[in-house]
Design an enzyme around this catalytic site. Structure first.
Site, PDB file in Angstrom:
ATOM      1  N   HIS A  71      63.327  21.686  71.214  1.00 33.25           N
ATOM      2  CA  HIS A  71      64.719  22.098  71.008  1.00 33.25           C
ATOM      3  C   HIS A  71      64.979  22.442  69.542  1.00 33.25           C
ATOM      4  O   HIS A  71      65.129  21.557  68.707  1.00 33.25           O
ATOM      5  CB  HIS A  71      65.630  20.936  71.448  1.00 33.25           C
ATOM      6  CG  HIS A  71      67.094  21.203  71.343  1.00 33.25           C
ATOM      7  ND1 HIS A  71      68.023  20.479  72.049  1.00 33.25           N
ATOM      8  CD2 HIS A  71      67.817  22.086  70.610  1.00 33.25           C
ATOM      9  CE1 HIS A  71      69.238  20.919  71.760  1.00 33.25           C
ATOM     10  NE2 HIS A  71      69.138  21.887  70.877  1.00 33.25           N
ATOM     11  N   HIS A  73      66.799  25.800  66.879  1.00 34.71           N
ATOM     12  CA  HIS A  73      67.565  27.054  66.794  1.00 34.71           C
ATOM     13  C   HIS A  73      66.951  27.893  65.683  1.00 34.71           C
ATOM     14  O   HIS A  73      66.951  27.470  64.521  1.00 34.71           O
ATOM     15  CB  HIS A  73      69.036  26.754  66.482  1.00 34.71           C
ATOM     16  CG  HIS A  73      69.707  25.927  67.541  1.00 34.71           C
ATOM     17  ND1 HIS A  73      70.461  26.477  68.544  1.00 34.71           N
ATOM     18  CD2 HIS A  73      69.700  24.591  67.777  1.00 34.71           C
ATOM     19  CE1 HIS A  73      70.911  25.509  69.345  1.00 34.71           C
ATOM     20  NE2 HIS A  73      70.461  24.348  68.899  1.00 34.71           N
ATOM     21  N   LEU A  74      66.429  29.063  66.058  1.00 33.52           N
ATOM     22  CA  LEU A  74      65.812  29.924  65.034  1.00 33.52           C
ATOM     23  C   LEU A  74      66.729  31.075  64.622  1.00 33.52           C
ATOM     24  O   LEU A  74      66.402  31.848  63.724  1.00 33.52           O
ATOM     25  CB  LEU A  74      64.455  30.445  65.515  1.00 33.52           C
ATOM     26  CG  LEU A  74      63.395  29.360  65.777  1.00 33.52           C
ATOM     27  CD1 LEU A  74      62.059  29.987  66.175  1.00 33.52           C
ATOM     28  CD2 LEU A  74      63.206  28.444  64.575  1.00 33.52           C
ATOM     29  N   ARG A  75      67.870  31.186  65.313  1.00 32.40           N
ATOM     30  CA  ARG A  75      68.994  32.049  64.881  1.00 32.40           C
ATOM     31  C   ARG A  75      68.770  33.555  64.958  1.00 32.40           C
ATOM     32  O   ARG A  75      69.671  34.318  64.657  1.00 32.40           O
ATOM     33  CB  ARG A  75      69.407  31.702  63.439  1.00 32.40           C
ATOM     34  CG  ARG A  75      69.815  30.258  63.217  1.00 32.40           C
ATOM     35  CD  ARG A  75      71.007  29.866  64.032  1.00 32.40           C
ATOM     36  NE  ARG A  75      71.534  28.556  63.637  1.00 32.40           N
ATOM     37  CZ  ARG A  75      72.108  27.716  64.481  1.00 32.40           C
ATOM     38  NH1 ARG A  75      72.254  28.032  65.756  1.00 32.40           N
ATOM     39  NH2 ARG A  75      72.571  26.560  64.074  1.00 32.40           N
ATOM     40  N   ASN A 105      71.482  30.468  71.873  1.00 30.08           N
ATOM     41  CA  ASN A 105      72.809  30.806  71.318  1.00 30.08           C
ATOM     42  C   ASN A 105      72.695  31.697  70.075  1.00 30.08           C
ATOM     43  O   ASN A 105      73.169  31.370  68.991  1.00 30.08           O
ATOM     44  CB  ASN A 105      73.647  29.540  71.041  1.00 30.08           C
ATOM     45  CG  ASN A 105      73.008  28.586  70.052  1.00 30.08           C
ATOM     46  OD1 ASN A 105      71.814  28.668  69.757  1.00 30.08           O
ATOM     47  ND2 ASN A 105      73.806  27.672  69.525  1.00 30.08           N
ATOM     48  N   ASP A 163      72.575  25.527  75.657  1.00 30.76           N
ATOM     49  CA  ASP A 163      72.744  24.592  74.540  1.00 30.76           C
ATOM     50  C   ASP A 163      73.639  25.147  73.436  1.00 30.76           C
ATOM     51  O   ASP A 163      73.547  26.317  73.066  1.00 30.76           O
ATOM     52  CB  ASP A 163      71.393  24.230  73.932  1.00 30.76           C
ATOM     53  CG  ASP A 163      71.572  23.290  72.752  1.00 30.76           C
ATOM     54  OD1 ASP A 163      72.046  22.177  72.972  1.00 30.76           O
ATOM     55  OD2 ASP A 163      71.291  23.705  71.609  1.00 30.76           O
ATOM     56  N   HIS A 243      69.605  16.250  73.319  1.00 33.14           N
ATOM     57  CA  HIS A 243      70.237  15.421  72.266  1.00 33.14           C
ATOM     58  C   HIS A 243      71.117  14.275  72.759  1.00 33.14           C
ATOM     59  O   HIS A 243      72.319  14.226  72.487  1.00 33.14           O
ATOM     60  CB  HIS A 243      71.002  16.299  71.264  1.00 33.14           C
ATOM     61  CG  HIS A 243      71.868  17.399  71.847  1.00 33.14           C
ATOM     62  ND1 HIS A 243      72.799  17.174  72.823  1.00 33.14           N
ATOM     63  CD2 HIS A 243      71.928  18.720  71.554  1.00 33.14           C
ATOM     64  CE1 HIS A 243      73.406  18.312  73.113  1.00 33.14           C
ATOM     65  NE2 HIS A 243      72.882  19.273  72.367  1.00 33.14           N
ATOM     66  N   ASP A 316      66.408  19.424  67.275  1.00 30.91           N
ATOM     67  CA  ASP A 316      67.689  20.143  67.307  1.00 30.91           C
ATOM     68  C   ASP A 316      67.959  20.785  65.935  1.00 30.91           C
ATOM     69  O   ASP A 316      69.096  20.797  65.442  1.00 30.91           O
ATOM     70  CB  ASP A 316      68.867  19.265  67.739  1.00 30.91           C
ATOM     71  CG  ASP A 316      70.057  20.108  68.198  1.00 30.91           C
ATOM     72  OD1 ASP A 316      69.955  21.356  68.204  1.00 30.91           O
ATOM     73  OD2 ASP A 316      71.094  19.516  68.543  1.00 30.91           O
ATOM     74  N   HIS A 320      72.392  26.159  59.131  1.00 30.40           N
ATOM     75  CA  HIS A 320      73.668  26.810  58.807  1.00 30.40           C
ATOM     76  C   HIS A 320      73.700  27.103  57.307  1.00 30.40           C
ATOM     77  O   HIS A 320      73.224  26.295  56.503  1.00 30.40           O
ATOM     78  CB  HIS A 320      74.853  25.906  59.175  1.00 30.40           C
ATOM     79  CG  HIS A 320      75.083  25.805  60.648  1.00 30.40           C
ATOM     80  ND1 HIS A 320      75.491  26.871  61.419  1.00 30.40           N
ATOM     81  CD2 HIS A 320      74.949  24.758  61.508  1.00 30.40           C
ATOM     82  CE1 HIS A 320      75.602  26.483  62.683  1.00 30.40           C
ATOM     83  NE2 HIS A 320      75.268  25.208  62.768  1.00 30.40           N
TER      84      HIS A 320
HETATM   85  O1  DOR Z   1      75.216  20.495  66.057  1.00 30.47           O
HETATM   86  C1  DOR Z   1      74.896  21.377  66.818  1.00 30.47           C
HETATM   87  N1  DOR Z   1      74.502  22.588  66.369  1.00 30.47           N
HETATM   88  N2  DOR Z   1      74.916  21.139  68.128  1.00 30.47           N
HETATM   89  C2  DOR Z   1      74.730  22.108  69.035  1.00 30.47           C
HETATM   90  O2  DOR Z   1      74.768  21.807  70.214  1.00 30.47           O
HETATM   91  C3  DOR Z   1      74.494  23.499  68.606  1.00 30.47           C
HETATM   92  C4  DOR Z   1      73.936  23.537  67.255  1.00 30.47           C
HETATM   93  C5  DOR Z   1      73.992  24.909  66.635  1.00 30.47           C
HETATM   94  O3  DOR Z   1      73.629  25.876  67.296  1.00 30.47           O
HETATM   95  O4  DOR Z   1      74.374  25.015  65.463  1.00 30.47           O
HETATM   96 ZN    ZN Z   2      70.807  22.485  69.948  1.00 26.94          ZN
END
Ligand code: DOR
Ligand code: ZN
Length: 435
Positions: A71, A73-75, A105, A163, A243, A316, A320
């Site tokens: 899990h 996120h590579l954006r 996402n 997610d 998570h 996770d 950002h």
């Molecule tokens: O803290 C989080 N960030 N929880 C999530 O479920 C999504 C993730 C994100 O994509 O930034």
């Molecule tokens: Zn996530």
């Protein structure tokens, strides 16, 4: 190119191994494991090099199946200012991960095969680690219409998940579980009742009251943990819960497993390391969803890891940018980067006596491979040569400036760590090296 890792402590939960062994890699695969594998190649090259064979002394180091993050996120596509497949893969390799599953996402959302193909193309270009794309359950993450599961599977997606958002419609979730199960694909559920979490920004508690911040109650998570378990039970399908952060969730999952429900679960290092107390100075890098919980929740998660209720440690990893984070706490984006801190934080679980070595490596490699149904997480002969070498004694300090990730939103800036991945081998090729 062949590779011989000499004299390391090999821990391979897939065959219950914890022993000093040499590991020989040939043609991208594990060729063999054994005591004192002799080198039969001709000619001696540069230091540590014999012909096409590179010999690396890994004595006093751990040699484990390459770590797998189920899990992250590579954006990419869409949020390249936060992370790209290239920078995320660099962070992963530096953290000892040889495979990751990246969430849907993005922008556009990974809800159709053109995005799967785009991701796979970027992964091939970067040629660092294995990236397994997770497609969304619903079109546009809107929770209304299911995506084309078979088409996405054929394009190369390995799982389905919305997610970042919960699937609030229970009928849609039921259909997702049924369709996915019928084609052998896992569903990863973000458990959150959006009506209960509402506009909350941290755990609902006295601390939230003291800080004047709106709360997300633990029952917002537990409600959906219970729902998804009931749906999996009713439809005789399987579900993987992302998570997990509360004591109540751990208890519900434990009971369900005891009843034979096919449920698996993950938590992340920040949930078993930090608590809501770390929010007292309103540090937006402590803001994450689900939120950091109480010390009782943290203890329950450790118990869940110890007794097998929780199967997987995921990162996770949620990068950002400064502009997303350096605003009032209420408005800051949720998420924590984790690929480069997950291993040392998880090693603490062994040091504290919470889990054994074999359990830990299983939770970071064998179990995620099993849940994703990918042929990895093992050092058996013939398997892909994805290997992580860990120096348990290496001391280092987390510094946001030296993270490989494009985003620097770590709550662990300045923390002293013990233990680090010093060699990351993917498909027989060295992708990160610090020894
Ligand atoms: O803290 C989080 N960030 N929880 C999530 O479920 C999504 C993730 C994100 O994509 O930034
Ligand atoms: Zn996530």
């Amino acid at each position: 190119m062949r590779l011989l890792l000499k004299g390391g402590r090999v821990i391979d939960p897939s065959r219950d191994m914890d022993d000093q062994m040499d590991v020989l890699v040939e043609k991208g695969k594990i060729a063999k494991l054994g005591k004192n594998i002799s080198d039969d190649s001709q000619g001696v090259g540069a230091k540590g090099q014999k012909g096409d064979l590179e010999i690396i002394n890994v004595q006093d180091l751990l040699v484990v199946p390459g770590l797998i993050d189920i899990h992250c996120h590579l954006r990419e596509p869409g949020f390249e200012y936060k992370e790209t497949i290239q920078t995320g893969s660099e962070a992963a390799a530096a953290g000892g991960f040889t495979s990751v599953a990246c969430m849907a996402n993005t922008d556009p959302v990974h809800d159709n095969r053109s995005v799967t193909e785009f991701i796979r193309q970027k992964v091939a270009q970067s040629d660092l680690i294995n990236v397994f794309p997770v497609a969304s359950i619903s079109v546009g993450l809107q929770g209304q219409i299911l995506t084309e599961f078979i088409d996405l599977k054929n394009a190369g997606a390995v799982a389905f998940s919305d997610d970042g958002k919960p699937v609030m419609n229970s009928a849609l979730m039921r259909r997702a579980l049924e369709y996915a199960y019928s084609i052998g694909m896992p569903v990863i559920s973000h458990c959150e009742d959006a009506n209960l979490s509402n506009e909350g920004v941290m755990n609902e508690s006295f601390v939230a009251t003291e800080l004047g911040l709106s709360g997300i109650p633990s029952v917002a998570e537990e409600m959906m943990v219970a729902r998804d378990i009931l749906l999996a039970q009713y439809t005789r399908t399987a579900v993987h819960l992302a998570h997990v952060s509360t004591a109540g969730s751990v208890q519900i999952i434990r009971d369900a497993k005891n009843r034979g429900v096919k449920v698996t679960a993950e938590t992340a290092p920040h949930y078993f390391t930090l608590t809501e107390e770390f929010l007292r100075d309103y540090n937006p890098n402590m803001k994450v969803n689900p939120p950091l919980r109480s010390s009782e929740d943290r203890e329950a998660l450790k118990q869940g890891l110890r007794d097998g209720t929780i199967d997987v440690i995921a990162t996770d990893h949620a990068p950002h940018a400064r502009t997303d984070k350096e605003v009032e706490f209420e408005y800051a984006a949720s998420g924590i980067v984790g690929l480069e801190t997950s291993l040392p934080l998880s090693l603490r679980l062994v040091e504290e006596g919470v889990v054994t070595w074999k359990q830990l490596i299983a939770m970071m490699s064998f179990n995620p491979a099993r849940i994703l149904k990918i042929p990895k997480g093992t050092l058996k002969a013939g398997a892909d040569a994805d290997i992580t070498v860990v120096d348990l004694n290496k001391k280092w300090t987390v510094s946001r400036d030296t993270l490989h990730s494009r985003s620097k939103n770590t709550p662990f800036d300045g923390w002293e760590m013990k233990g680090k991945a010093v060699l990351t081998v993917v498909g027989g090729k060295i992708k990160h090296r610090e020894l």
